[in-house]
Design an enzyme around this catalytic site. Structure first.
Site, short mmCIF file in Angstrom:
data_model
loop_
_atom_site.label_atom_id
_atom_site.label_comp_id
_atom_site.label_asym_id
_atom_site.label_seq_id
_atom_site.Cartn_x
_atom_site.Cartn_y
_atom_site.Cartn_z
N ASP A 79 41.56 91.83 103.39
CA ASP A 79 40.26 91.53 102.77
C ASP A 79 39.52 92.83 102.46
OD1 ASP A 79 40.82 88.88 103.25
OD2 ASP A 79 39.72 88.84 105.16
N1 URA Z 1 43.25 88.11 108.38
C1 URA Z 1 42.02 88.11 107.84
O1 URA Z 1 41.21 87.24 108.11
N2 URA Z 1 41.70 89.10 107.01
C2 URA Z 1 42.53 90.15 106.71
O2 URA Z 1 42.17 91.06 105.95
C3 URA Z 1 43.81 90.12 107.28
C4 URA Z 1 44.15 89.09 108.12
#
Ligand code: URA
Length: 238
Positions: A103
């Site tokens: 993310d």
């Molecule tokens: N899980 C998440 O919630 N976000 C990420 O960036 C990676 C794994």
């Protein structure tokens, strides 16, 4: 390999542009100008330069980035920067892709490659490698939450149960755990499913490759992986 083809394979530009580079004397191989279009490059340990910039021939590229916050793993980032802005045009010409996604607000180890087989080996739903995440949570993590994460939780619109392994409380509101799939927002959704909330998320390890194998690469910086590190990243289980 014909020199113009080698240059094109390394992201230097179109075949025609690479021919022009050669003809203009801009290309040196092991320190000697080569302006002969018929020259065949020996690819073993090949070092070359273009307008004085040095390159090492790489059949495929494998990169580890310590991703900073505020960068999206997409080419057309809408609200933030794109991680691809951290790489130059020559690398981008090679078709660099992220191996899975983090993310925009997640930091840590992100692999990038132009090798489709490597990408597939790490991200295929049946072959997901283990990934270690560290997080700060909104509320103290309880023993019951740890137990639930290890037993597995259901996530809306996803089939099956999502369990973490090696769930360890690092401090009152800090947790580390290993996940084995890679569904959208998986870690944040797993913590929400047990009644907590991720406030900061960091990926420390992919397969057996961790940021500590990479001299604790500073955020925003990247390195090429060695062949040993590529093997470590592909190891599926801890
Ligand atoms: N899980 C998440 O919630 N976000 C990420 O960036 C990676 C794994």
């Amino acid at each position: 390999m014909l020199l113009e083809k080698m240059l094109q394979s390394q992201g230097l530009g179109s075949r025609k542009y690479c021919q022009q580079l050669i003809k203009s004397g801009a290309v040196q191989i092991h320190g000697e100008v080569v302006d002969n279009l018929k020259y065949k490059a020996d690819l073993k340990q090949l070092e070359f330069s273009v307008y004085g910039e040095s390159f090492e021939y790489r059949e495929k590229i494998y990169i580890a980035l310590n991703k900073p916050q505020g960068y999206e793993c997409s080419h057309q980032a809408t609200h933030h920067f794109s991680v691809f802005e951290l790489f130059d045009e020559v690398l981008m010409n090679r078709g660099l892709q992220c191996v899975g996604r983090l993310d925009q607000d997640t930091t840590g180890l992100l692999l990038l490659t132009d090798d489709g087989q490597f990408l597939q080996a790490l991200t295929h739903p049946k072959k997901h490698v283990a990934k270690v995440y560290q997080m700060h949570t909104a509320d103290p993590v309880t023993a019951a939450q740890i137990a639930q994460l290890e037993q597995g939780v259901e996530l809306r619109n996803e089939a099956g149960v999502f369990a973490a392994t090696d769930v360890q409380s690092l401090a009152e509101r800090q947790l580390q755990m290993t996940v084995h799939q890679g569904v959208y927002h998986q870690v944040k959704r797993m913590l929400a499913a047990v009644g907590n909330k991720v406030e900061q998320l960091h990926r420390a390890q992919v397969g057996q490759l961790s940021l500590s194998h990479l001299d604790n690469l500073p955020q925003g910086e990247w390195v090429y992986l060695s062949s040993e590190q590529i093997v470590l990243a592909k190891i599926r289980e801890n």
